[in-house]
Structures are given as structure tokens and as C-alpha cells.
Design a protein around this motif. Sequence first.
Motif, PDB file in Angstrom:
ATOM      1  N   THR A 138       0.664  -1.293  -0.072  1.00 42.21           N
ATOM      2  CA  THR A 138      -0.016  -0.283   0.119  1.00 42.21           C
ATOM      3  C   THR A 138       0.793   1.359  -0.022  1.00 42.21           C
ATOM      4  O   THR A 138       1.587   1.339   0.743  1.00 42.21           O
ATOM      5  CB  THR A 138      -1.036   0.088   1.213  1.00 42.21           C
ATOM      6  OG1 THR A 138      -2.047  -1.118   1.134  1.00 42.21           O
ATOM      7  CG2 THR A 138      -1.970   1.338   1.335  1.00 42.21           C
ATOM      8  N   HIS A 139       0.903   2.004  -0.916  1.00 45.68           N
ATOM      9  CA  HIS A 139       1.555   3.488  -1.034  1.00 45.68           C
ATOM     10  C   HIS A 139       0.549   4.554  -0.552  1.00 45.68           C
ATOM     11  O   HIS A 139      -0.494   4.882  -1.017  1.00 45.68           O
ATOM     12  CB  HIS A 139       1.875   3.666  -2.482  1.00 45.68           C
ATOM     13  CG  HIS A 139       2.586   2.702  -3.059  1.00 45.68           C
ATOM     14  ND1 HIS A 139       3.910   2.196  -2.842  1.00 45.68           N
ATOM     15  CD2 HIS A 139       2.517   1.866  -4.247  1.00 45.68           C
ATOM     16  CE1 HIS A 139       4.406   1.358  -3.508  1.00 45.68           C
ATOM     17  NE2 HIS A 139       3.684   1.323  -4.492  1.00 45.68           N
ATOM     18  N   LEU A 140       0.749   4.972   0.606  1.00 39.52           N
ATOM     19  CA  LEU A 140       0.258   6.277   0.897  1.00 39.52           C
ATOM     20  C   LEU A 140       0.586   7.443   0.264  1.00 39.52           C
ATOM     21  O   LEU A 140       1.823   8.017   0.792  1.00 39.52           O
ATOM     22  CB  LEU A 140       0.462   6.293   2.740  1.00 39.52           C
ATOM     23  CG  LEU A 140       0.064   5.209   3.485  1.00 39.52           C
ATOM     24  CD1 LEU A 140       0.089   5.408   4.976  1.00 39.52           C
ATOM     25  CD2 LEU A 140      -1.539   4.718   2.948  1.00 39.52           C
ATOM     26  N   GLU A 181      -2.775   7.454  11.506  1.00 35.09           N
ATOM     27  CA  GLU A 181      -4.017   6.519  11.607  1.00 35.09           C
ATOM     28  C   GLU A 181      -4.179   5.655  10.443  1.00 35.09           C
ATOM     29  O   GLU A 181      -4.770   4.687  10.700  1.00 35.09           O
ATOM     30  CB  GLU A 181      -5.092   7.694  12.004  1.00 35.09           C
ATOM     31  CG  GLU A 181      -6.628   6.741  12.415  1.00 35.09           C
ATOM     32  CD  GLU A 181      -7.599   7.602  12.633  1.00 35.09           C
ATOM     33  OE1 GLU A 181      -8.221   8.197  11.635  1.00 35.09           O
ATOM     34  OE2 GLU A 181      -7.826   8.117  13.863  1.00 35.09           O
ATOM     35  N   VAL A 182      -4.182   6.171   9.283  1.00 38.88           N
ATOM     36  CA  VAL A 182      -4.597   5.462   8.142  1.00 38.88           C
ATOM     37  C   VAL A 182      -3.618   4.490   7.966  1.00 38.88           C
ATOM     38  O   VAL A 182      -3.833   3.194   7.490  1.00 38.88           O
ATOM     39  CB  VAL A 182      -4.528   6.528   6.849  1.00 38.88           C
ATOM     40  CG1 VAL A 182      -4.556   5.731   5.561  1.00 38.88           C
ATOM     41  CG2 VAL A 182      -5.532   7.522   6.805  1.00 38.88           C
ATOM     42  N   ALA A 183      -2.127   4.733   8.339  1.00 36.44           N
ATOM     43  CA  ALA A 183      -1.195   3.572   8.262  1.00 36.44           C
ATOM     44  C   ALA A 183      -1.463   2.470   9.203  1.00 36.44           C
ATOM     45  O   ALA A 183      -1.250   1.301   8.991  1.00 36.44           O
ATOM     46  CB  ALA A 183       0.081   4.408   8.685  1.00 36.44           C
ATOM     47  N   ALA A 184      -1.761   3.053  10.533  1.00 37.21           N
ATOM     48  CA  ALA A 184      -2.120   1.915  11.675  1.00 37.21           C
ATOM     49  C   ALA A 184      -3.240   1.006  11.049  1.00 37.21           C
ATOM     50  O   ALA A 184      -3.102  -0.310  11.280  1.00 37.21           O
ATOM     51  CB  ALA A 184      -2.353   2.586  12.789  1.00 37.21           C
ATOM     52  N   LEU A 185      -4.274   1.539  10.517  1.00 38.65           N
ATOM     53  CA  LEU A 185      -5.202   0.717   9.927  1.00 38.65           C
ATOM     54  C   LEU A 185      -4.904  -0.128   8.828  1.00 38.65           C
ATOM     55  O   LEU A 185      -5.286  -1.458   8.830  1.00 38.65           O
ATOM     56  CB  LEU A 185      -6.413   1.653   9.509  1.00 38.65           C
ATOM     57  CG  LEU A 185      -7.184   2.248  10.433  1.00 38.65           C
ATOM     58  CD1 LEU A 185      -8.238   3.357   9.922  1.00 38.65           C
ATOM     59  CD2 LEU A 185      -7.918   1.638  11.553  1.00 38.65           C
ATOM     60  N   ALA A 186      -3.965   0.359   8.051  1.00 41.39           N
ATOM     61  CA  ALA A 186      -3.620  -0.637   6.718  1.00 41.39           C
ATOM     62  C   ALA A 186      -2.553  -1.629   7.491  1.00 41.39           C
ATOM     63  O   ALA A 186      -2.717  -2.719   6.998  1.00 41.39           O
ATOM     64  CB  ALA A 186      -2.944   0.448   5.794  1.00 41.39           C
ATOM     65  N   ARG A 195      -1.368  -4.397  -5.079  1.00 45.25           N
ATOM     66  CA  ARG A 195      -0.742  -3.362  -5.134  1.00 45.25           C
ATOM     67  C   ARG A 195      -2.037  -2.261  -4.791  1.00 45.25           C
ATOM     68  O   ARG A 195      -3.103  -2.296  -5.606  1.00 45.25           O
ATOM     69  CB  ARG A 195      -0.185  -2.805  -6.335  1.00 45.25           C
ATOM     70  CG  ARG A 195       0.378  -1.475  -6.160  1.00 45.25           C
ATOM     71  CD  ARG A 195       0.952  -0.919  -7.857  1.00 45.25           C
ATOM     72  NE  ARG A 195       1.291   0.545  -7.695  1.00 45.25           N
ATOM     73  CZ  ARG A 195       0.594   1.522  -8.178  1.00 45.25           C
ATOM     74  NH1 ARG A 195      -0.611   1.284  -8.344  1.00 45.25           N
ATOM     75  NH2 ARG A 195       1.212   2.773  -8.071  1.00 45.25           N
ATOM     76  N   ARG A 196      -1.747  -1.338  -3.870  1.00 43.94           N
ATOM     77  CA  ARG A 196      -2.903  -0.455  -3.449  1.00 43.94           C
ATOM     78  C   ARG A 196      -2.351   1.071  -3.494  1.00 43.94           C
ATOM     79  O   ARG A 196      -1.273   1.053  -2.585  1.00 43.94           O
ATOM     80  CB  ARG A 196      -3.481  -1.051  -2.161  1.00 43.94           C
ATOM     81  CG  ARG A 196      -4.724   0.048  -1.689  1.00 43.94           C
ATOM     82  CD  ARG A 196      -5.224  -1.199  -0.594  1.00 43.94           C
ATOM     83  NE  ARG A 196      -6.153  -0.250   0.257  1.00 43.94           N
ATOM     84  CZ  ARG A 196      -6.114   0.405   1.465  1.00 43.94           C
ATOM     85  NH1 ARG A 196      -4.455   0.199   2.030  1.00 43.94           N
ATOM     86  NH2 ARG A 196      -6.823   0.945   1.909  1.00 43.94           N
TER      87      ARG A 196
END
Length: 289
Positions: A138-140, A181-186, A195-196
Motif C-alpha cells: 500500500t502506497h500512502l 491513523e491511516v497507516a495503522a489501519l492498513a 498493489r494499492r
Amino acid sequence: MRIAVTTPQGNVGRHLTRMLIRAGVTPVLLTRHPENIPAAVAEHVDLVATDSREPSQVISATAGADVIYWVDPPAESADPLADYRRATESVVAAVEANRIGRVVFQSSVGAEKRQGAGEIDGLSETEVALDNCDADVTHLRCGYFFTNLLFEAESVKTGLLQTVLPLDAPMSWVAPRDIAEVAALALLSDQWSGRRVQAVHGPEDLTWTQVAKILTEELGREVRVERIADKQMREQYLQAGMPPAMADAVLGMSTGLRDDFVPEQDRSVVTTTPTQLRSWIREELVPLL
């Protein structure tokens, strides 16, 4: 689940580490300076002294990891893109050697351009390299960090900010805590694979004119912003001690995303996060001024 986290003292990493601890995880923290991790945090994590640009160290530190949160460390040399390539080599080597199944990578809006966005080009190279690994990624794609204003603290005090961007061009602004927060959920979710790309756009797009207005209202004194020429900004970077290649790379992050650039990910409920710039200014900027 064994989760490795790089740059745990960074703007995002310090929030992410605590979120994972609260979730019941004992994260593995890769850091060049373990002694700088607060004692209250250190007792809940595994600390490994690691230089993220040294593949052998990263391979050793991530042995047994199921997931890794990877951040390319800030460039430090006169050749910033070379620094990014060394970091890319490290994460790829670790993923392949340790068969790490999933990677969440802290990238940036603009990485989709692949070339011509200054320092962001280094993040683009990491994205491409990770996509070629046998791992789910996953690329943020993160917007402009609120914390970049901390680098402008003296300018804020004097009441004048400068930019090479059009003053009324909106762009995404985001709080690092929201990225964490987004990273933790991912990292904790098992509901994605392959690939996301996950954009993290903050609560709203803001222009520099709007940012100056918000600063003025929250600080109780006028803060203006003016647009200056690219050459003038580059000269300021050089006078501050940046090597020429570094000055070009930093400037390129603005100039490369300025003319006719359209982000690959549209703003949506998926990309929008809650923390407002106003609240961040009150909580984090004002105490430092």
C-alpha cells in the motif's frame, strides 16, 4: 503479527508507534538513535539500532517481520536522490530476504508523476521498486504536511511567508497524526492485497491565501504570504547552506507539481481525514512561537 516501523521519531512515526502500542502490538522500531526513544514508549517496543540506508542492517532488523511501515529517511547528502536509492535498496533487500508479506509505504502526492517532481522522484523510485517485489504493498500518497509550517516558524513570527506556488491554487494539507491513523489501519487490516494506492488528503484543500488567513485568525496578528520567483527561492536555499542538488530537489517538489499537475487520486471519503489546520495550529504551532 510482527510489525516493523521505520523513522519512529518522525512526524508520522511517533504517532504511529503509540497507536500500535494501544492496539496491543509490540512494534519493532528501526532507528539510528534508540536512546532518543522515550522510556515510556521503549518498554512497549523492540528497539533495533538501524540505519535505513544500510541493507544488511535493515535485513537483520526485520527478520521475522510480517509487515513493515517504510519511510525513506530525509536526504542528507549533496546527492539527495542517491540517498533515496540507497533507502530503496534497503527495503527491497529486506522484503526479499525476509519474505515480508506486506509493506505500507509513506509516499507523497506527486509520486504518480514518476519524474520531474524534485525530491518526490525518490519516493517514486521506491514505489516502483516495491511494486516489483513479491509482496502486497500500500502506497500512502500524502498531502502537504501541516508540520512543514514548523520550518517556517520564524517567517510566521515576522508575519511573511513566501512560496513559489500560485497563492490561490488549492492543494491537500494533512496532519501527520491523520497519516499515522491511516497507516495503522492498513498495517493491522487483512482486508487488502496486491498493489494499492491510498491517498491521504487531510480535511480540505487549501490555498496559501487561505492558510495565511487561518494563521492570522489563530495567532491574532497578521500573517501575509507572497509569491516569489523560483530563482529567488533557490538562492534562499543556497544561502541557508543547502548543496545545489539539494536546493534543486527541494524546489522541484513545488515547481514539479505546480503547472497542470492533477493528482491521480480524487478527494473522496476514502482520502479525507479529520484534523483541521486550525486545531493543529492551536495545539502544535502556537506553543512553539
